[in-house]
Design a protein around this motif. Structure first.
Motif, PDB file in Angstrom:
ATOM      1  N   ALA A   1      16.791 -19.158   4.253  1.00 20.06           N
ATOM      2  CA  ALA A   1      17.705 -18.217   4.908  1.00 20.06           C
ATOM      3  C   ALA A   1      19.022 -18.868   5.311  1.00 20.06           C
ATOM      4  CB  ALA A   1      17.046 -17.614   6.137  1.00 20.06           C
ATOM      5  N   ASP A   2      20.130 -18.191   4.989  1.00 18.95           N
ATOM      6  CA  ASP A   2      21.440 -18.573   5.505  1.00 18.95           C
ATOM      7  C   ASP A   2      21.649 -17.959   6.883  1.00 18.95           C
ATOM      8  OD1 ASP A   2      22.125 -20.002   3.217  1.00 18.95           O
ATOM      9  OD2 ASP A   2      22.972 -18.241   2.229  1.00 18.95           O
ATOM     10  N   ASN A   3      21.192 -16.714   7.038  1.00 19.61           N
ATOM     11  CA  ASN A   3      21.326 -16.000   8.304  1.00 19.61           C
ATOM     12  C   ASN A   3      20.095 -16.295   9.165  1.00 19.61           C
ATOM     13  OD1 ASN A   3      21.528 -14.224  10.415  1.00 19.61           O
ATOM     14  ND2 ASN A   3      21.540 -12.369   9.168  1.00 19.61           N
ATOM     15  N   ARG A   4      20.297 -17.027  10.248  1.00 24.31           N
ATOM     16  CA  ARG A   4      19.187 -17.387  11.134  1.00 24.31           C
ATOM     17  C   ARG A   4      19.347 -16.713  12.505  1.00 24.31           C
ATOM     18  NH1 ARG A   4      16.396 -21.375   8.398  1.00 24.31           N
ATOM     19  NH2 ARG A   4      15.161 -21.970  10.209  1.00 24.31           N
ATOM     20  N   LYS A   5      20.183 -15.654  12.548  1.00 30.63           N
ATOM     21  CA  LYS A   5      20.412 -14.940  13.812  1.00 30.63           C
ATOM     22  C   LYS A   5      19.129 -14.248  14.262  1.00 30.63           C
ATOM     23  CE  LYS A   5      25.303 -14.041  13.116  1.00 30.63           C
ATOM     24  NZ  LYS A   5      26.305 -13.033  12.816  1.00 30.63           N
ATOM     25  N   ALA A   6      18.944 -14.272  15.581  1.00 26.45           N
ATOM     26  CA  ALA A   6      17.756 -13.651  16.167  1.00 26.45           C
ATOM     27  C   ALA A   6      18.073 -13.268  17.609  1.00 26.45           C
ATOM     28  CB  ALA A   6      16.583 -14.631  16.128  1.00 26.45           C
ATOM     29  N   ASN A   7      17.205 -12.469  18.168  1.00 23.37           N
ATOM     30  CA  ASN A   7      17.287 -12.203  19.603  1.00 23.37           C
ATOM     31  C   ASN A   7      15.886 -12.089  20.168  1.00 23.37           C
ATOM     32  OD1 ASN A   7      16.472  -9.251  20.174  1.00 23.37           O
ATOM     33  ND2 ASN A   7      17.862  -9.049  18.453  1.00 23.37           N
ATOM     34  N   PHE A   8      15.783 -12.418  21.431  1.00 27.23           N
ATOM     35  CA  PHE A   8      14.574 -12.167  22.199  1.00 27.23           C
ATOM     36  C   PHE A   8      14.836 -10.925  23.025  1.00 27.23           C
ATOM     37  CE2 PHE A   8      12.778 -16.636  22.177  1.00 27.23           C
ATOM     38  CZ  PHE A   8      11.512 -16.271  21.748  1.00 27.23           C
ATOM     39  N   LYS A   9      13.859 -10.038  23.074  1.00 30.23           N
ATOM     40  CA  LYS A   9      13.981  -8.790  23.835  1.00 30.23           C
ATOM     41  C   LYS A   9      12.766  -8.636  24.733  1.00 30.23           C
ATOM     42  CE  LYS A   9      14.290  -3.777  23.069  1.00 30.23           C
ATOM     43  NZ  LYS A   9      14.369  -2.746  22.016  1.00 30.23           N
ATOM     44  N   THR A  10      13.014  -8.292  25.981  1.00 30.61           N
ATOM     45  CA  THR A  10      11.951  -7.956  26.928  1.00 30.61           C
ATOM     46  C   THR A  10      12.224  -6.571  27.487  1.00 30.61           C
ATOM     47  OG1 THR A  10      11.462 -10.219  27.622  1.00 30.61           O
ATOM     48  CG2 THR A  10      10.946  -8.495  29.200  1.00 30.61           C
ATOM     49  N   VAL A  11      11.180  -5.765  27.567  1.00 26.24           N
ATOM     50  CA  VAL A  11      11.245  -4.493  28.278  1.00 26.24           C
ATOM     51  C   VAL A  11      10.199  -4.545  29.386  1.00 26.24           C
ATOM     52  CG1 VAL A  11      10.961  -1.987  28.151  1.00 26.24           C
ATOM     53  CG2 VAL A  11      12.017  -3.215  26.248  1.00 26.24           C
ATOM     54  N   ILE A  12      10.629  -4.219  30.602  1.00 23.16           N
ATOM     55  CA  ILE A  12       9.716  -4.111  31.740  1.00 23.16           C
ATOM     56  C   ILE A  12       9.584  -2.641  32.094  1.00 23.16           C
ATOM     57  CG2 ILE A  12       9.384  -4.586  34.203  1.00 23.16           C
ATOM     58  CD1 ILE A  12      10.852  -7.225  33.783  1.00 23.16           C
ATOM     59  N   ALA A  13       8.335  -2.180  32.200  1.00 23.46           N
ATOM     60  CA  ALA A  13       8.039  -0.830  32.684  1.00 23.46           C
ATOM     61  C   ALA A  13       7.485  -0.981  34.096  1.00 23.46           C
ATOM     62  CB  ALA A  13       7.020  -0.145  31.779  1.00 23.46           C
ATOM     63  N   LEU A  14       8.132  -0.330  35.050  1.00 23.28           N
ATOM     64  CA  LEU A  14       7.715  -0.366  36.451  1.00 23.28           C
ATOM     65  C   LEU A  14       7.198   1.012  36.844  1.00 23.28           C
ATOM     66  CD1 LEU A  14       7.688  -1.541  39.418  1.00 23.28           C
ATOM     67  CD2 LEU A  14      10.046  -0.699  39.600  1.00 23.28           C
ATOM     68  N   ASN A  15       5.964   1.048  37.334  1.00 18.85           N
ATOM     69  CA  ASN A  15       5.407   2.265  37.913  1.00 18.85           C
ATOM     70  C   ASN A  15       5.399   2.060  39.419  1.00 18.85           C
ATOM     71  OD1 ASN A  15       4.945   3.303  35.395  1.00 18.85           O
ATOM     72  ND2 ASN A  15       2.767   2.875  35.370  1.00 18.85           N
ATOM     73  N   LEU A  16       6.241   2.811  40.115  1.00 19.44           N
ATOM     74  CA  LEU A  16       6.389   2.662  41.559  1.00 19.44           C
ATOM     75  C   LEU A  16       6.530   4.038  42.185  1.00 19.44           C
ATOM     76  CD1 LEU A  16       6.802   0.584  43.897  1.00 19.44           C
ATOM     77  CD2 LEU A  16       9.259   0.766  43.453  1.00 19.44           C
ATOM     78  N   ASN A  17       5.675   4.313  43.160  1.00 18.46           N
ATOM     79  CA  ASN A  17       5.722   5.600  43.874  1.00 18.46           C
ATOM     80  C   ASN A  17       5.697   6.785  42.911  1.00 18.46           C
ATOM     81  OD1 ASN A  17       5.912   4.146  46.317  1.00 18.46           O
ATOM     82  ND2 ASN A  17       8.140   4.034  46.101  1.00 18.46           N
ATOM     83  N   LYS A  18       4.821   6.696  41.934  1.00 20.84           N
ATOM     84  CA  LYS A  18       4.574   7.777  40.965  1.00 20.84           C
ATOM     85  C   LYS A  18       5.755   8.069  40.036  1.00 20.84           C
ATOM     86  CE  LYS A  18       1.070  10.001  43.880  1.00 20.84           C
ATOM     87  NZ  LYS A  18       0.126   8.978  43.707  1.00 20.84           N
ATOM     88  N   LYS A  19       6.674   7.114  39.912  1.00 26.25           N
ATOM     89  CA  LYS A  19       7.788   7.240  38.971  1.00 26.25           C
ATOM     90  C   LYS A  19       7.829   5.995  38.100  1.00 26.25           C
ATOM     91  CE  LYS A  19      10.773  10.246  41.670  1.00 26.25           C
ATOM     92  NZ  LYS A  19      11.905  10.309  42.566  1.00 26.25           N
ATOM     93  N   GLN A  20       8.343   6.167  36.886  1.00 25.52           N
ATOM     94  CA  GLN A  20       8.444   5.038  35.965  1.00 25.52           C
ATOM     95  C   GLN A  20       9.912   4.698  35.711  1.00 25.52           C
ATOM     96  OE1 GLN A  20       7.060   5.099  31.622  1.00 25.52           O
ATOM     97  NE2 GLN A  20       5.499   3.891  32.691  1.00 25.52           N
ATOM     98  N   HIS A  21      10.191   3.408  35.681  1.00 25.97           N
ATOM     99  CA  HIS A  21      11.542   2.892  35.449  1.00 25.97           C
ATOM    100  C   HIS A  21      11.453   1.796  34.395  1.00 25.97           C
ATOM    101  CE1 HIS A  21      12.528   4.899  39.268  1.00 25.97           C
ATOM    102  NE2 HIS A  21      11.377   4.412  39.682  1.00 25.97           N
ATOM    103  N   LEU A  22      12.451   1.733  33.505  1.00 27.86           N
ATOM    104  CA  LEU A  22      12.470   0.727  32.437  1.00 27.86           C
ATOM    105  C   LEU A  22      13.685  -0.186  32.592  1.00 27.86           C
ATOM    106  CD1 LEU A  22      11.578   2.940  29.329  1.00 27.86           C
ATOM    107  CD2 LEU A  22      10.041   1.540  30.704  1.00 27.86           C
ATOM    108  N   PHE A  23      13.470  -1.464  32.300  1.00 31.71           N
ATOM    109  CA  PHE A  23      14.518  -2.485  32.384  1.00 31.71           C
ATOM    110  C   PHE A  23      14.449  -3.328  31.109  1.00 31.71           C
ATOM    111  CE2 PHE A  23      12.659  -1.512  36.490  1.00 31.71           C
ATOM    112  CZ  PHE A  23      13.752  -1.046  37.200  1.00 31.71           C
ATOM    113  N   THR A  24      15.597  -3.572  30.490  1.00 28.39           N
ATOM    114  CA  THR A  24      15.627  -4.295  29.211  1.00 28.39           C
ATOM    115  C   THR A  24      16.537  -5.510  29.306  1.00 28.39           C
ATOM    116  OG1 THR A  24      15.277  -2.221  28.016  1.00 28.39           O
ATOM    117  CG2 THR A  24      16.119  -4.084  26.738  1.00 28.39           C
ATOM    118  N   GLY A  25      16.042  -6.633  28.816  1.00 28.78           N
ATOM    119  CA  GLY A  25      16.831  -7.858  28.727  1.00 28.78           C
ATOM    120  C   GLY A  25      16.842  -8.354  27.294  1.00 28.78           C
ATOM    121  N   ILE A  26      18.018  -8.710  26.802  1.00 22.95           N
ATOM    122  CA  ILE A  26      18.162  -9.219  25.431  1.00 22.95           C
ATOM    123  C   ILE A  26      19.040 -10.468  25.467  1.00 22.95           C
ATOM    124  CG2 ILE A  26      19.109  -8.763  23.118  1.00 22.95           C
ATOM    125  CD1 ILE A  26      18.475  -5.794  23.574  1.00 22.95           C
TER     126      ILE A  26
END
Length: 190
Positions: A108-133
């Motif tokens: 490969a000439d192209n070695r680009k990549a990324n790491f991705k994390t998604v956090i799902a939070l269930n708090l007080n009967k609601k769900q929230h998502l947070f993404t880091g790349i």
């Protein structure tokens, strides 16, 4: 505040505990006596985070957060992605996974990549998502002994060292998981 982190991975748990303030007590799955394998059957990183958080909240009744992370490599059309932990097989062996990536990219000439994390939070009967790349490149050889997973072959943009050559604090300040956790913490502070 007590929050369950839906993980049995001691490396992830230690990384998270280093990031959260003392006012938030992080409980592991072991702490709530959840010993079964939580299904990760979604076809996206986000979907798996949601599945894990919902499993703990529905079955054990705890406010909870779960993450799922993946390495997405341009040359492999986003693979291993959601299959990062088991890229080289069901044994989920870090070294086997690294070896497979390096083999797949040997031309490969192209070695680009990324790491991705998604956090799902269930708090007080609601769900929230947070993404880091975080963007970077796959190195041609392994470097460093810190961290876990693909850390020895992932070099973030603007750095000349891999994640595995960084100490825990340095990695956490820029990593995909660190970025997602910062969003989670900012939300919890509100």
């Amino acid at each position: 505040m007590k929050l369950v982190f839906a993980s049995n991975n001691p490396n992830k748990i230690a990384e998270i505990q280093n990031l959260v303030p003392d006012s938030i007590q992080i409980l592991s799955l072991k702490d709530i006596e959840c010993f079964e394998e939580i299904p990760e059957t979604a076809d996206t990183i986000e979907g798996n985070a949601i599945l894990k958080a919902n499993y703990v909240t529905e079955k054990y009744g705890f406010d909870c957060f779960a993450d799922d992370s993946g390495l997405e490599i341009d040359y492999l059309n986003g693979a291993p992605g959601v299959f990062s932990a088991r890229f080289a097989g069901a044994q989920k062996n870090d070294q086997d996974n690294i070896d497979k990536v390096l083999f797949e990219l040997k031309e490969a000439d192209n070695r680009k990549a990324n790491f991705k994390t998604v956090i799902a939070l269930n708090l007080n009967k609601k769900q929230h998502l947070f993404t880091g790349i975080i963007n970077g490149n796959i190195t041609t050889t392994q470097r460093g002994t810190e961290g876990f997973g693909y850390d020895p072959i992932f070099q973030p943009n603007d750095y000349n060292i891999t994640f595995a050559e960084m100490n825990q604090q340095q990695k956490s300040s820029i990593s995909h998981r660190g970025l997602a956790v910062k969003q989670l913490l900012e939300f919890l502070k509100k």
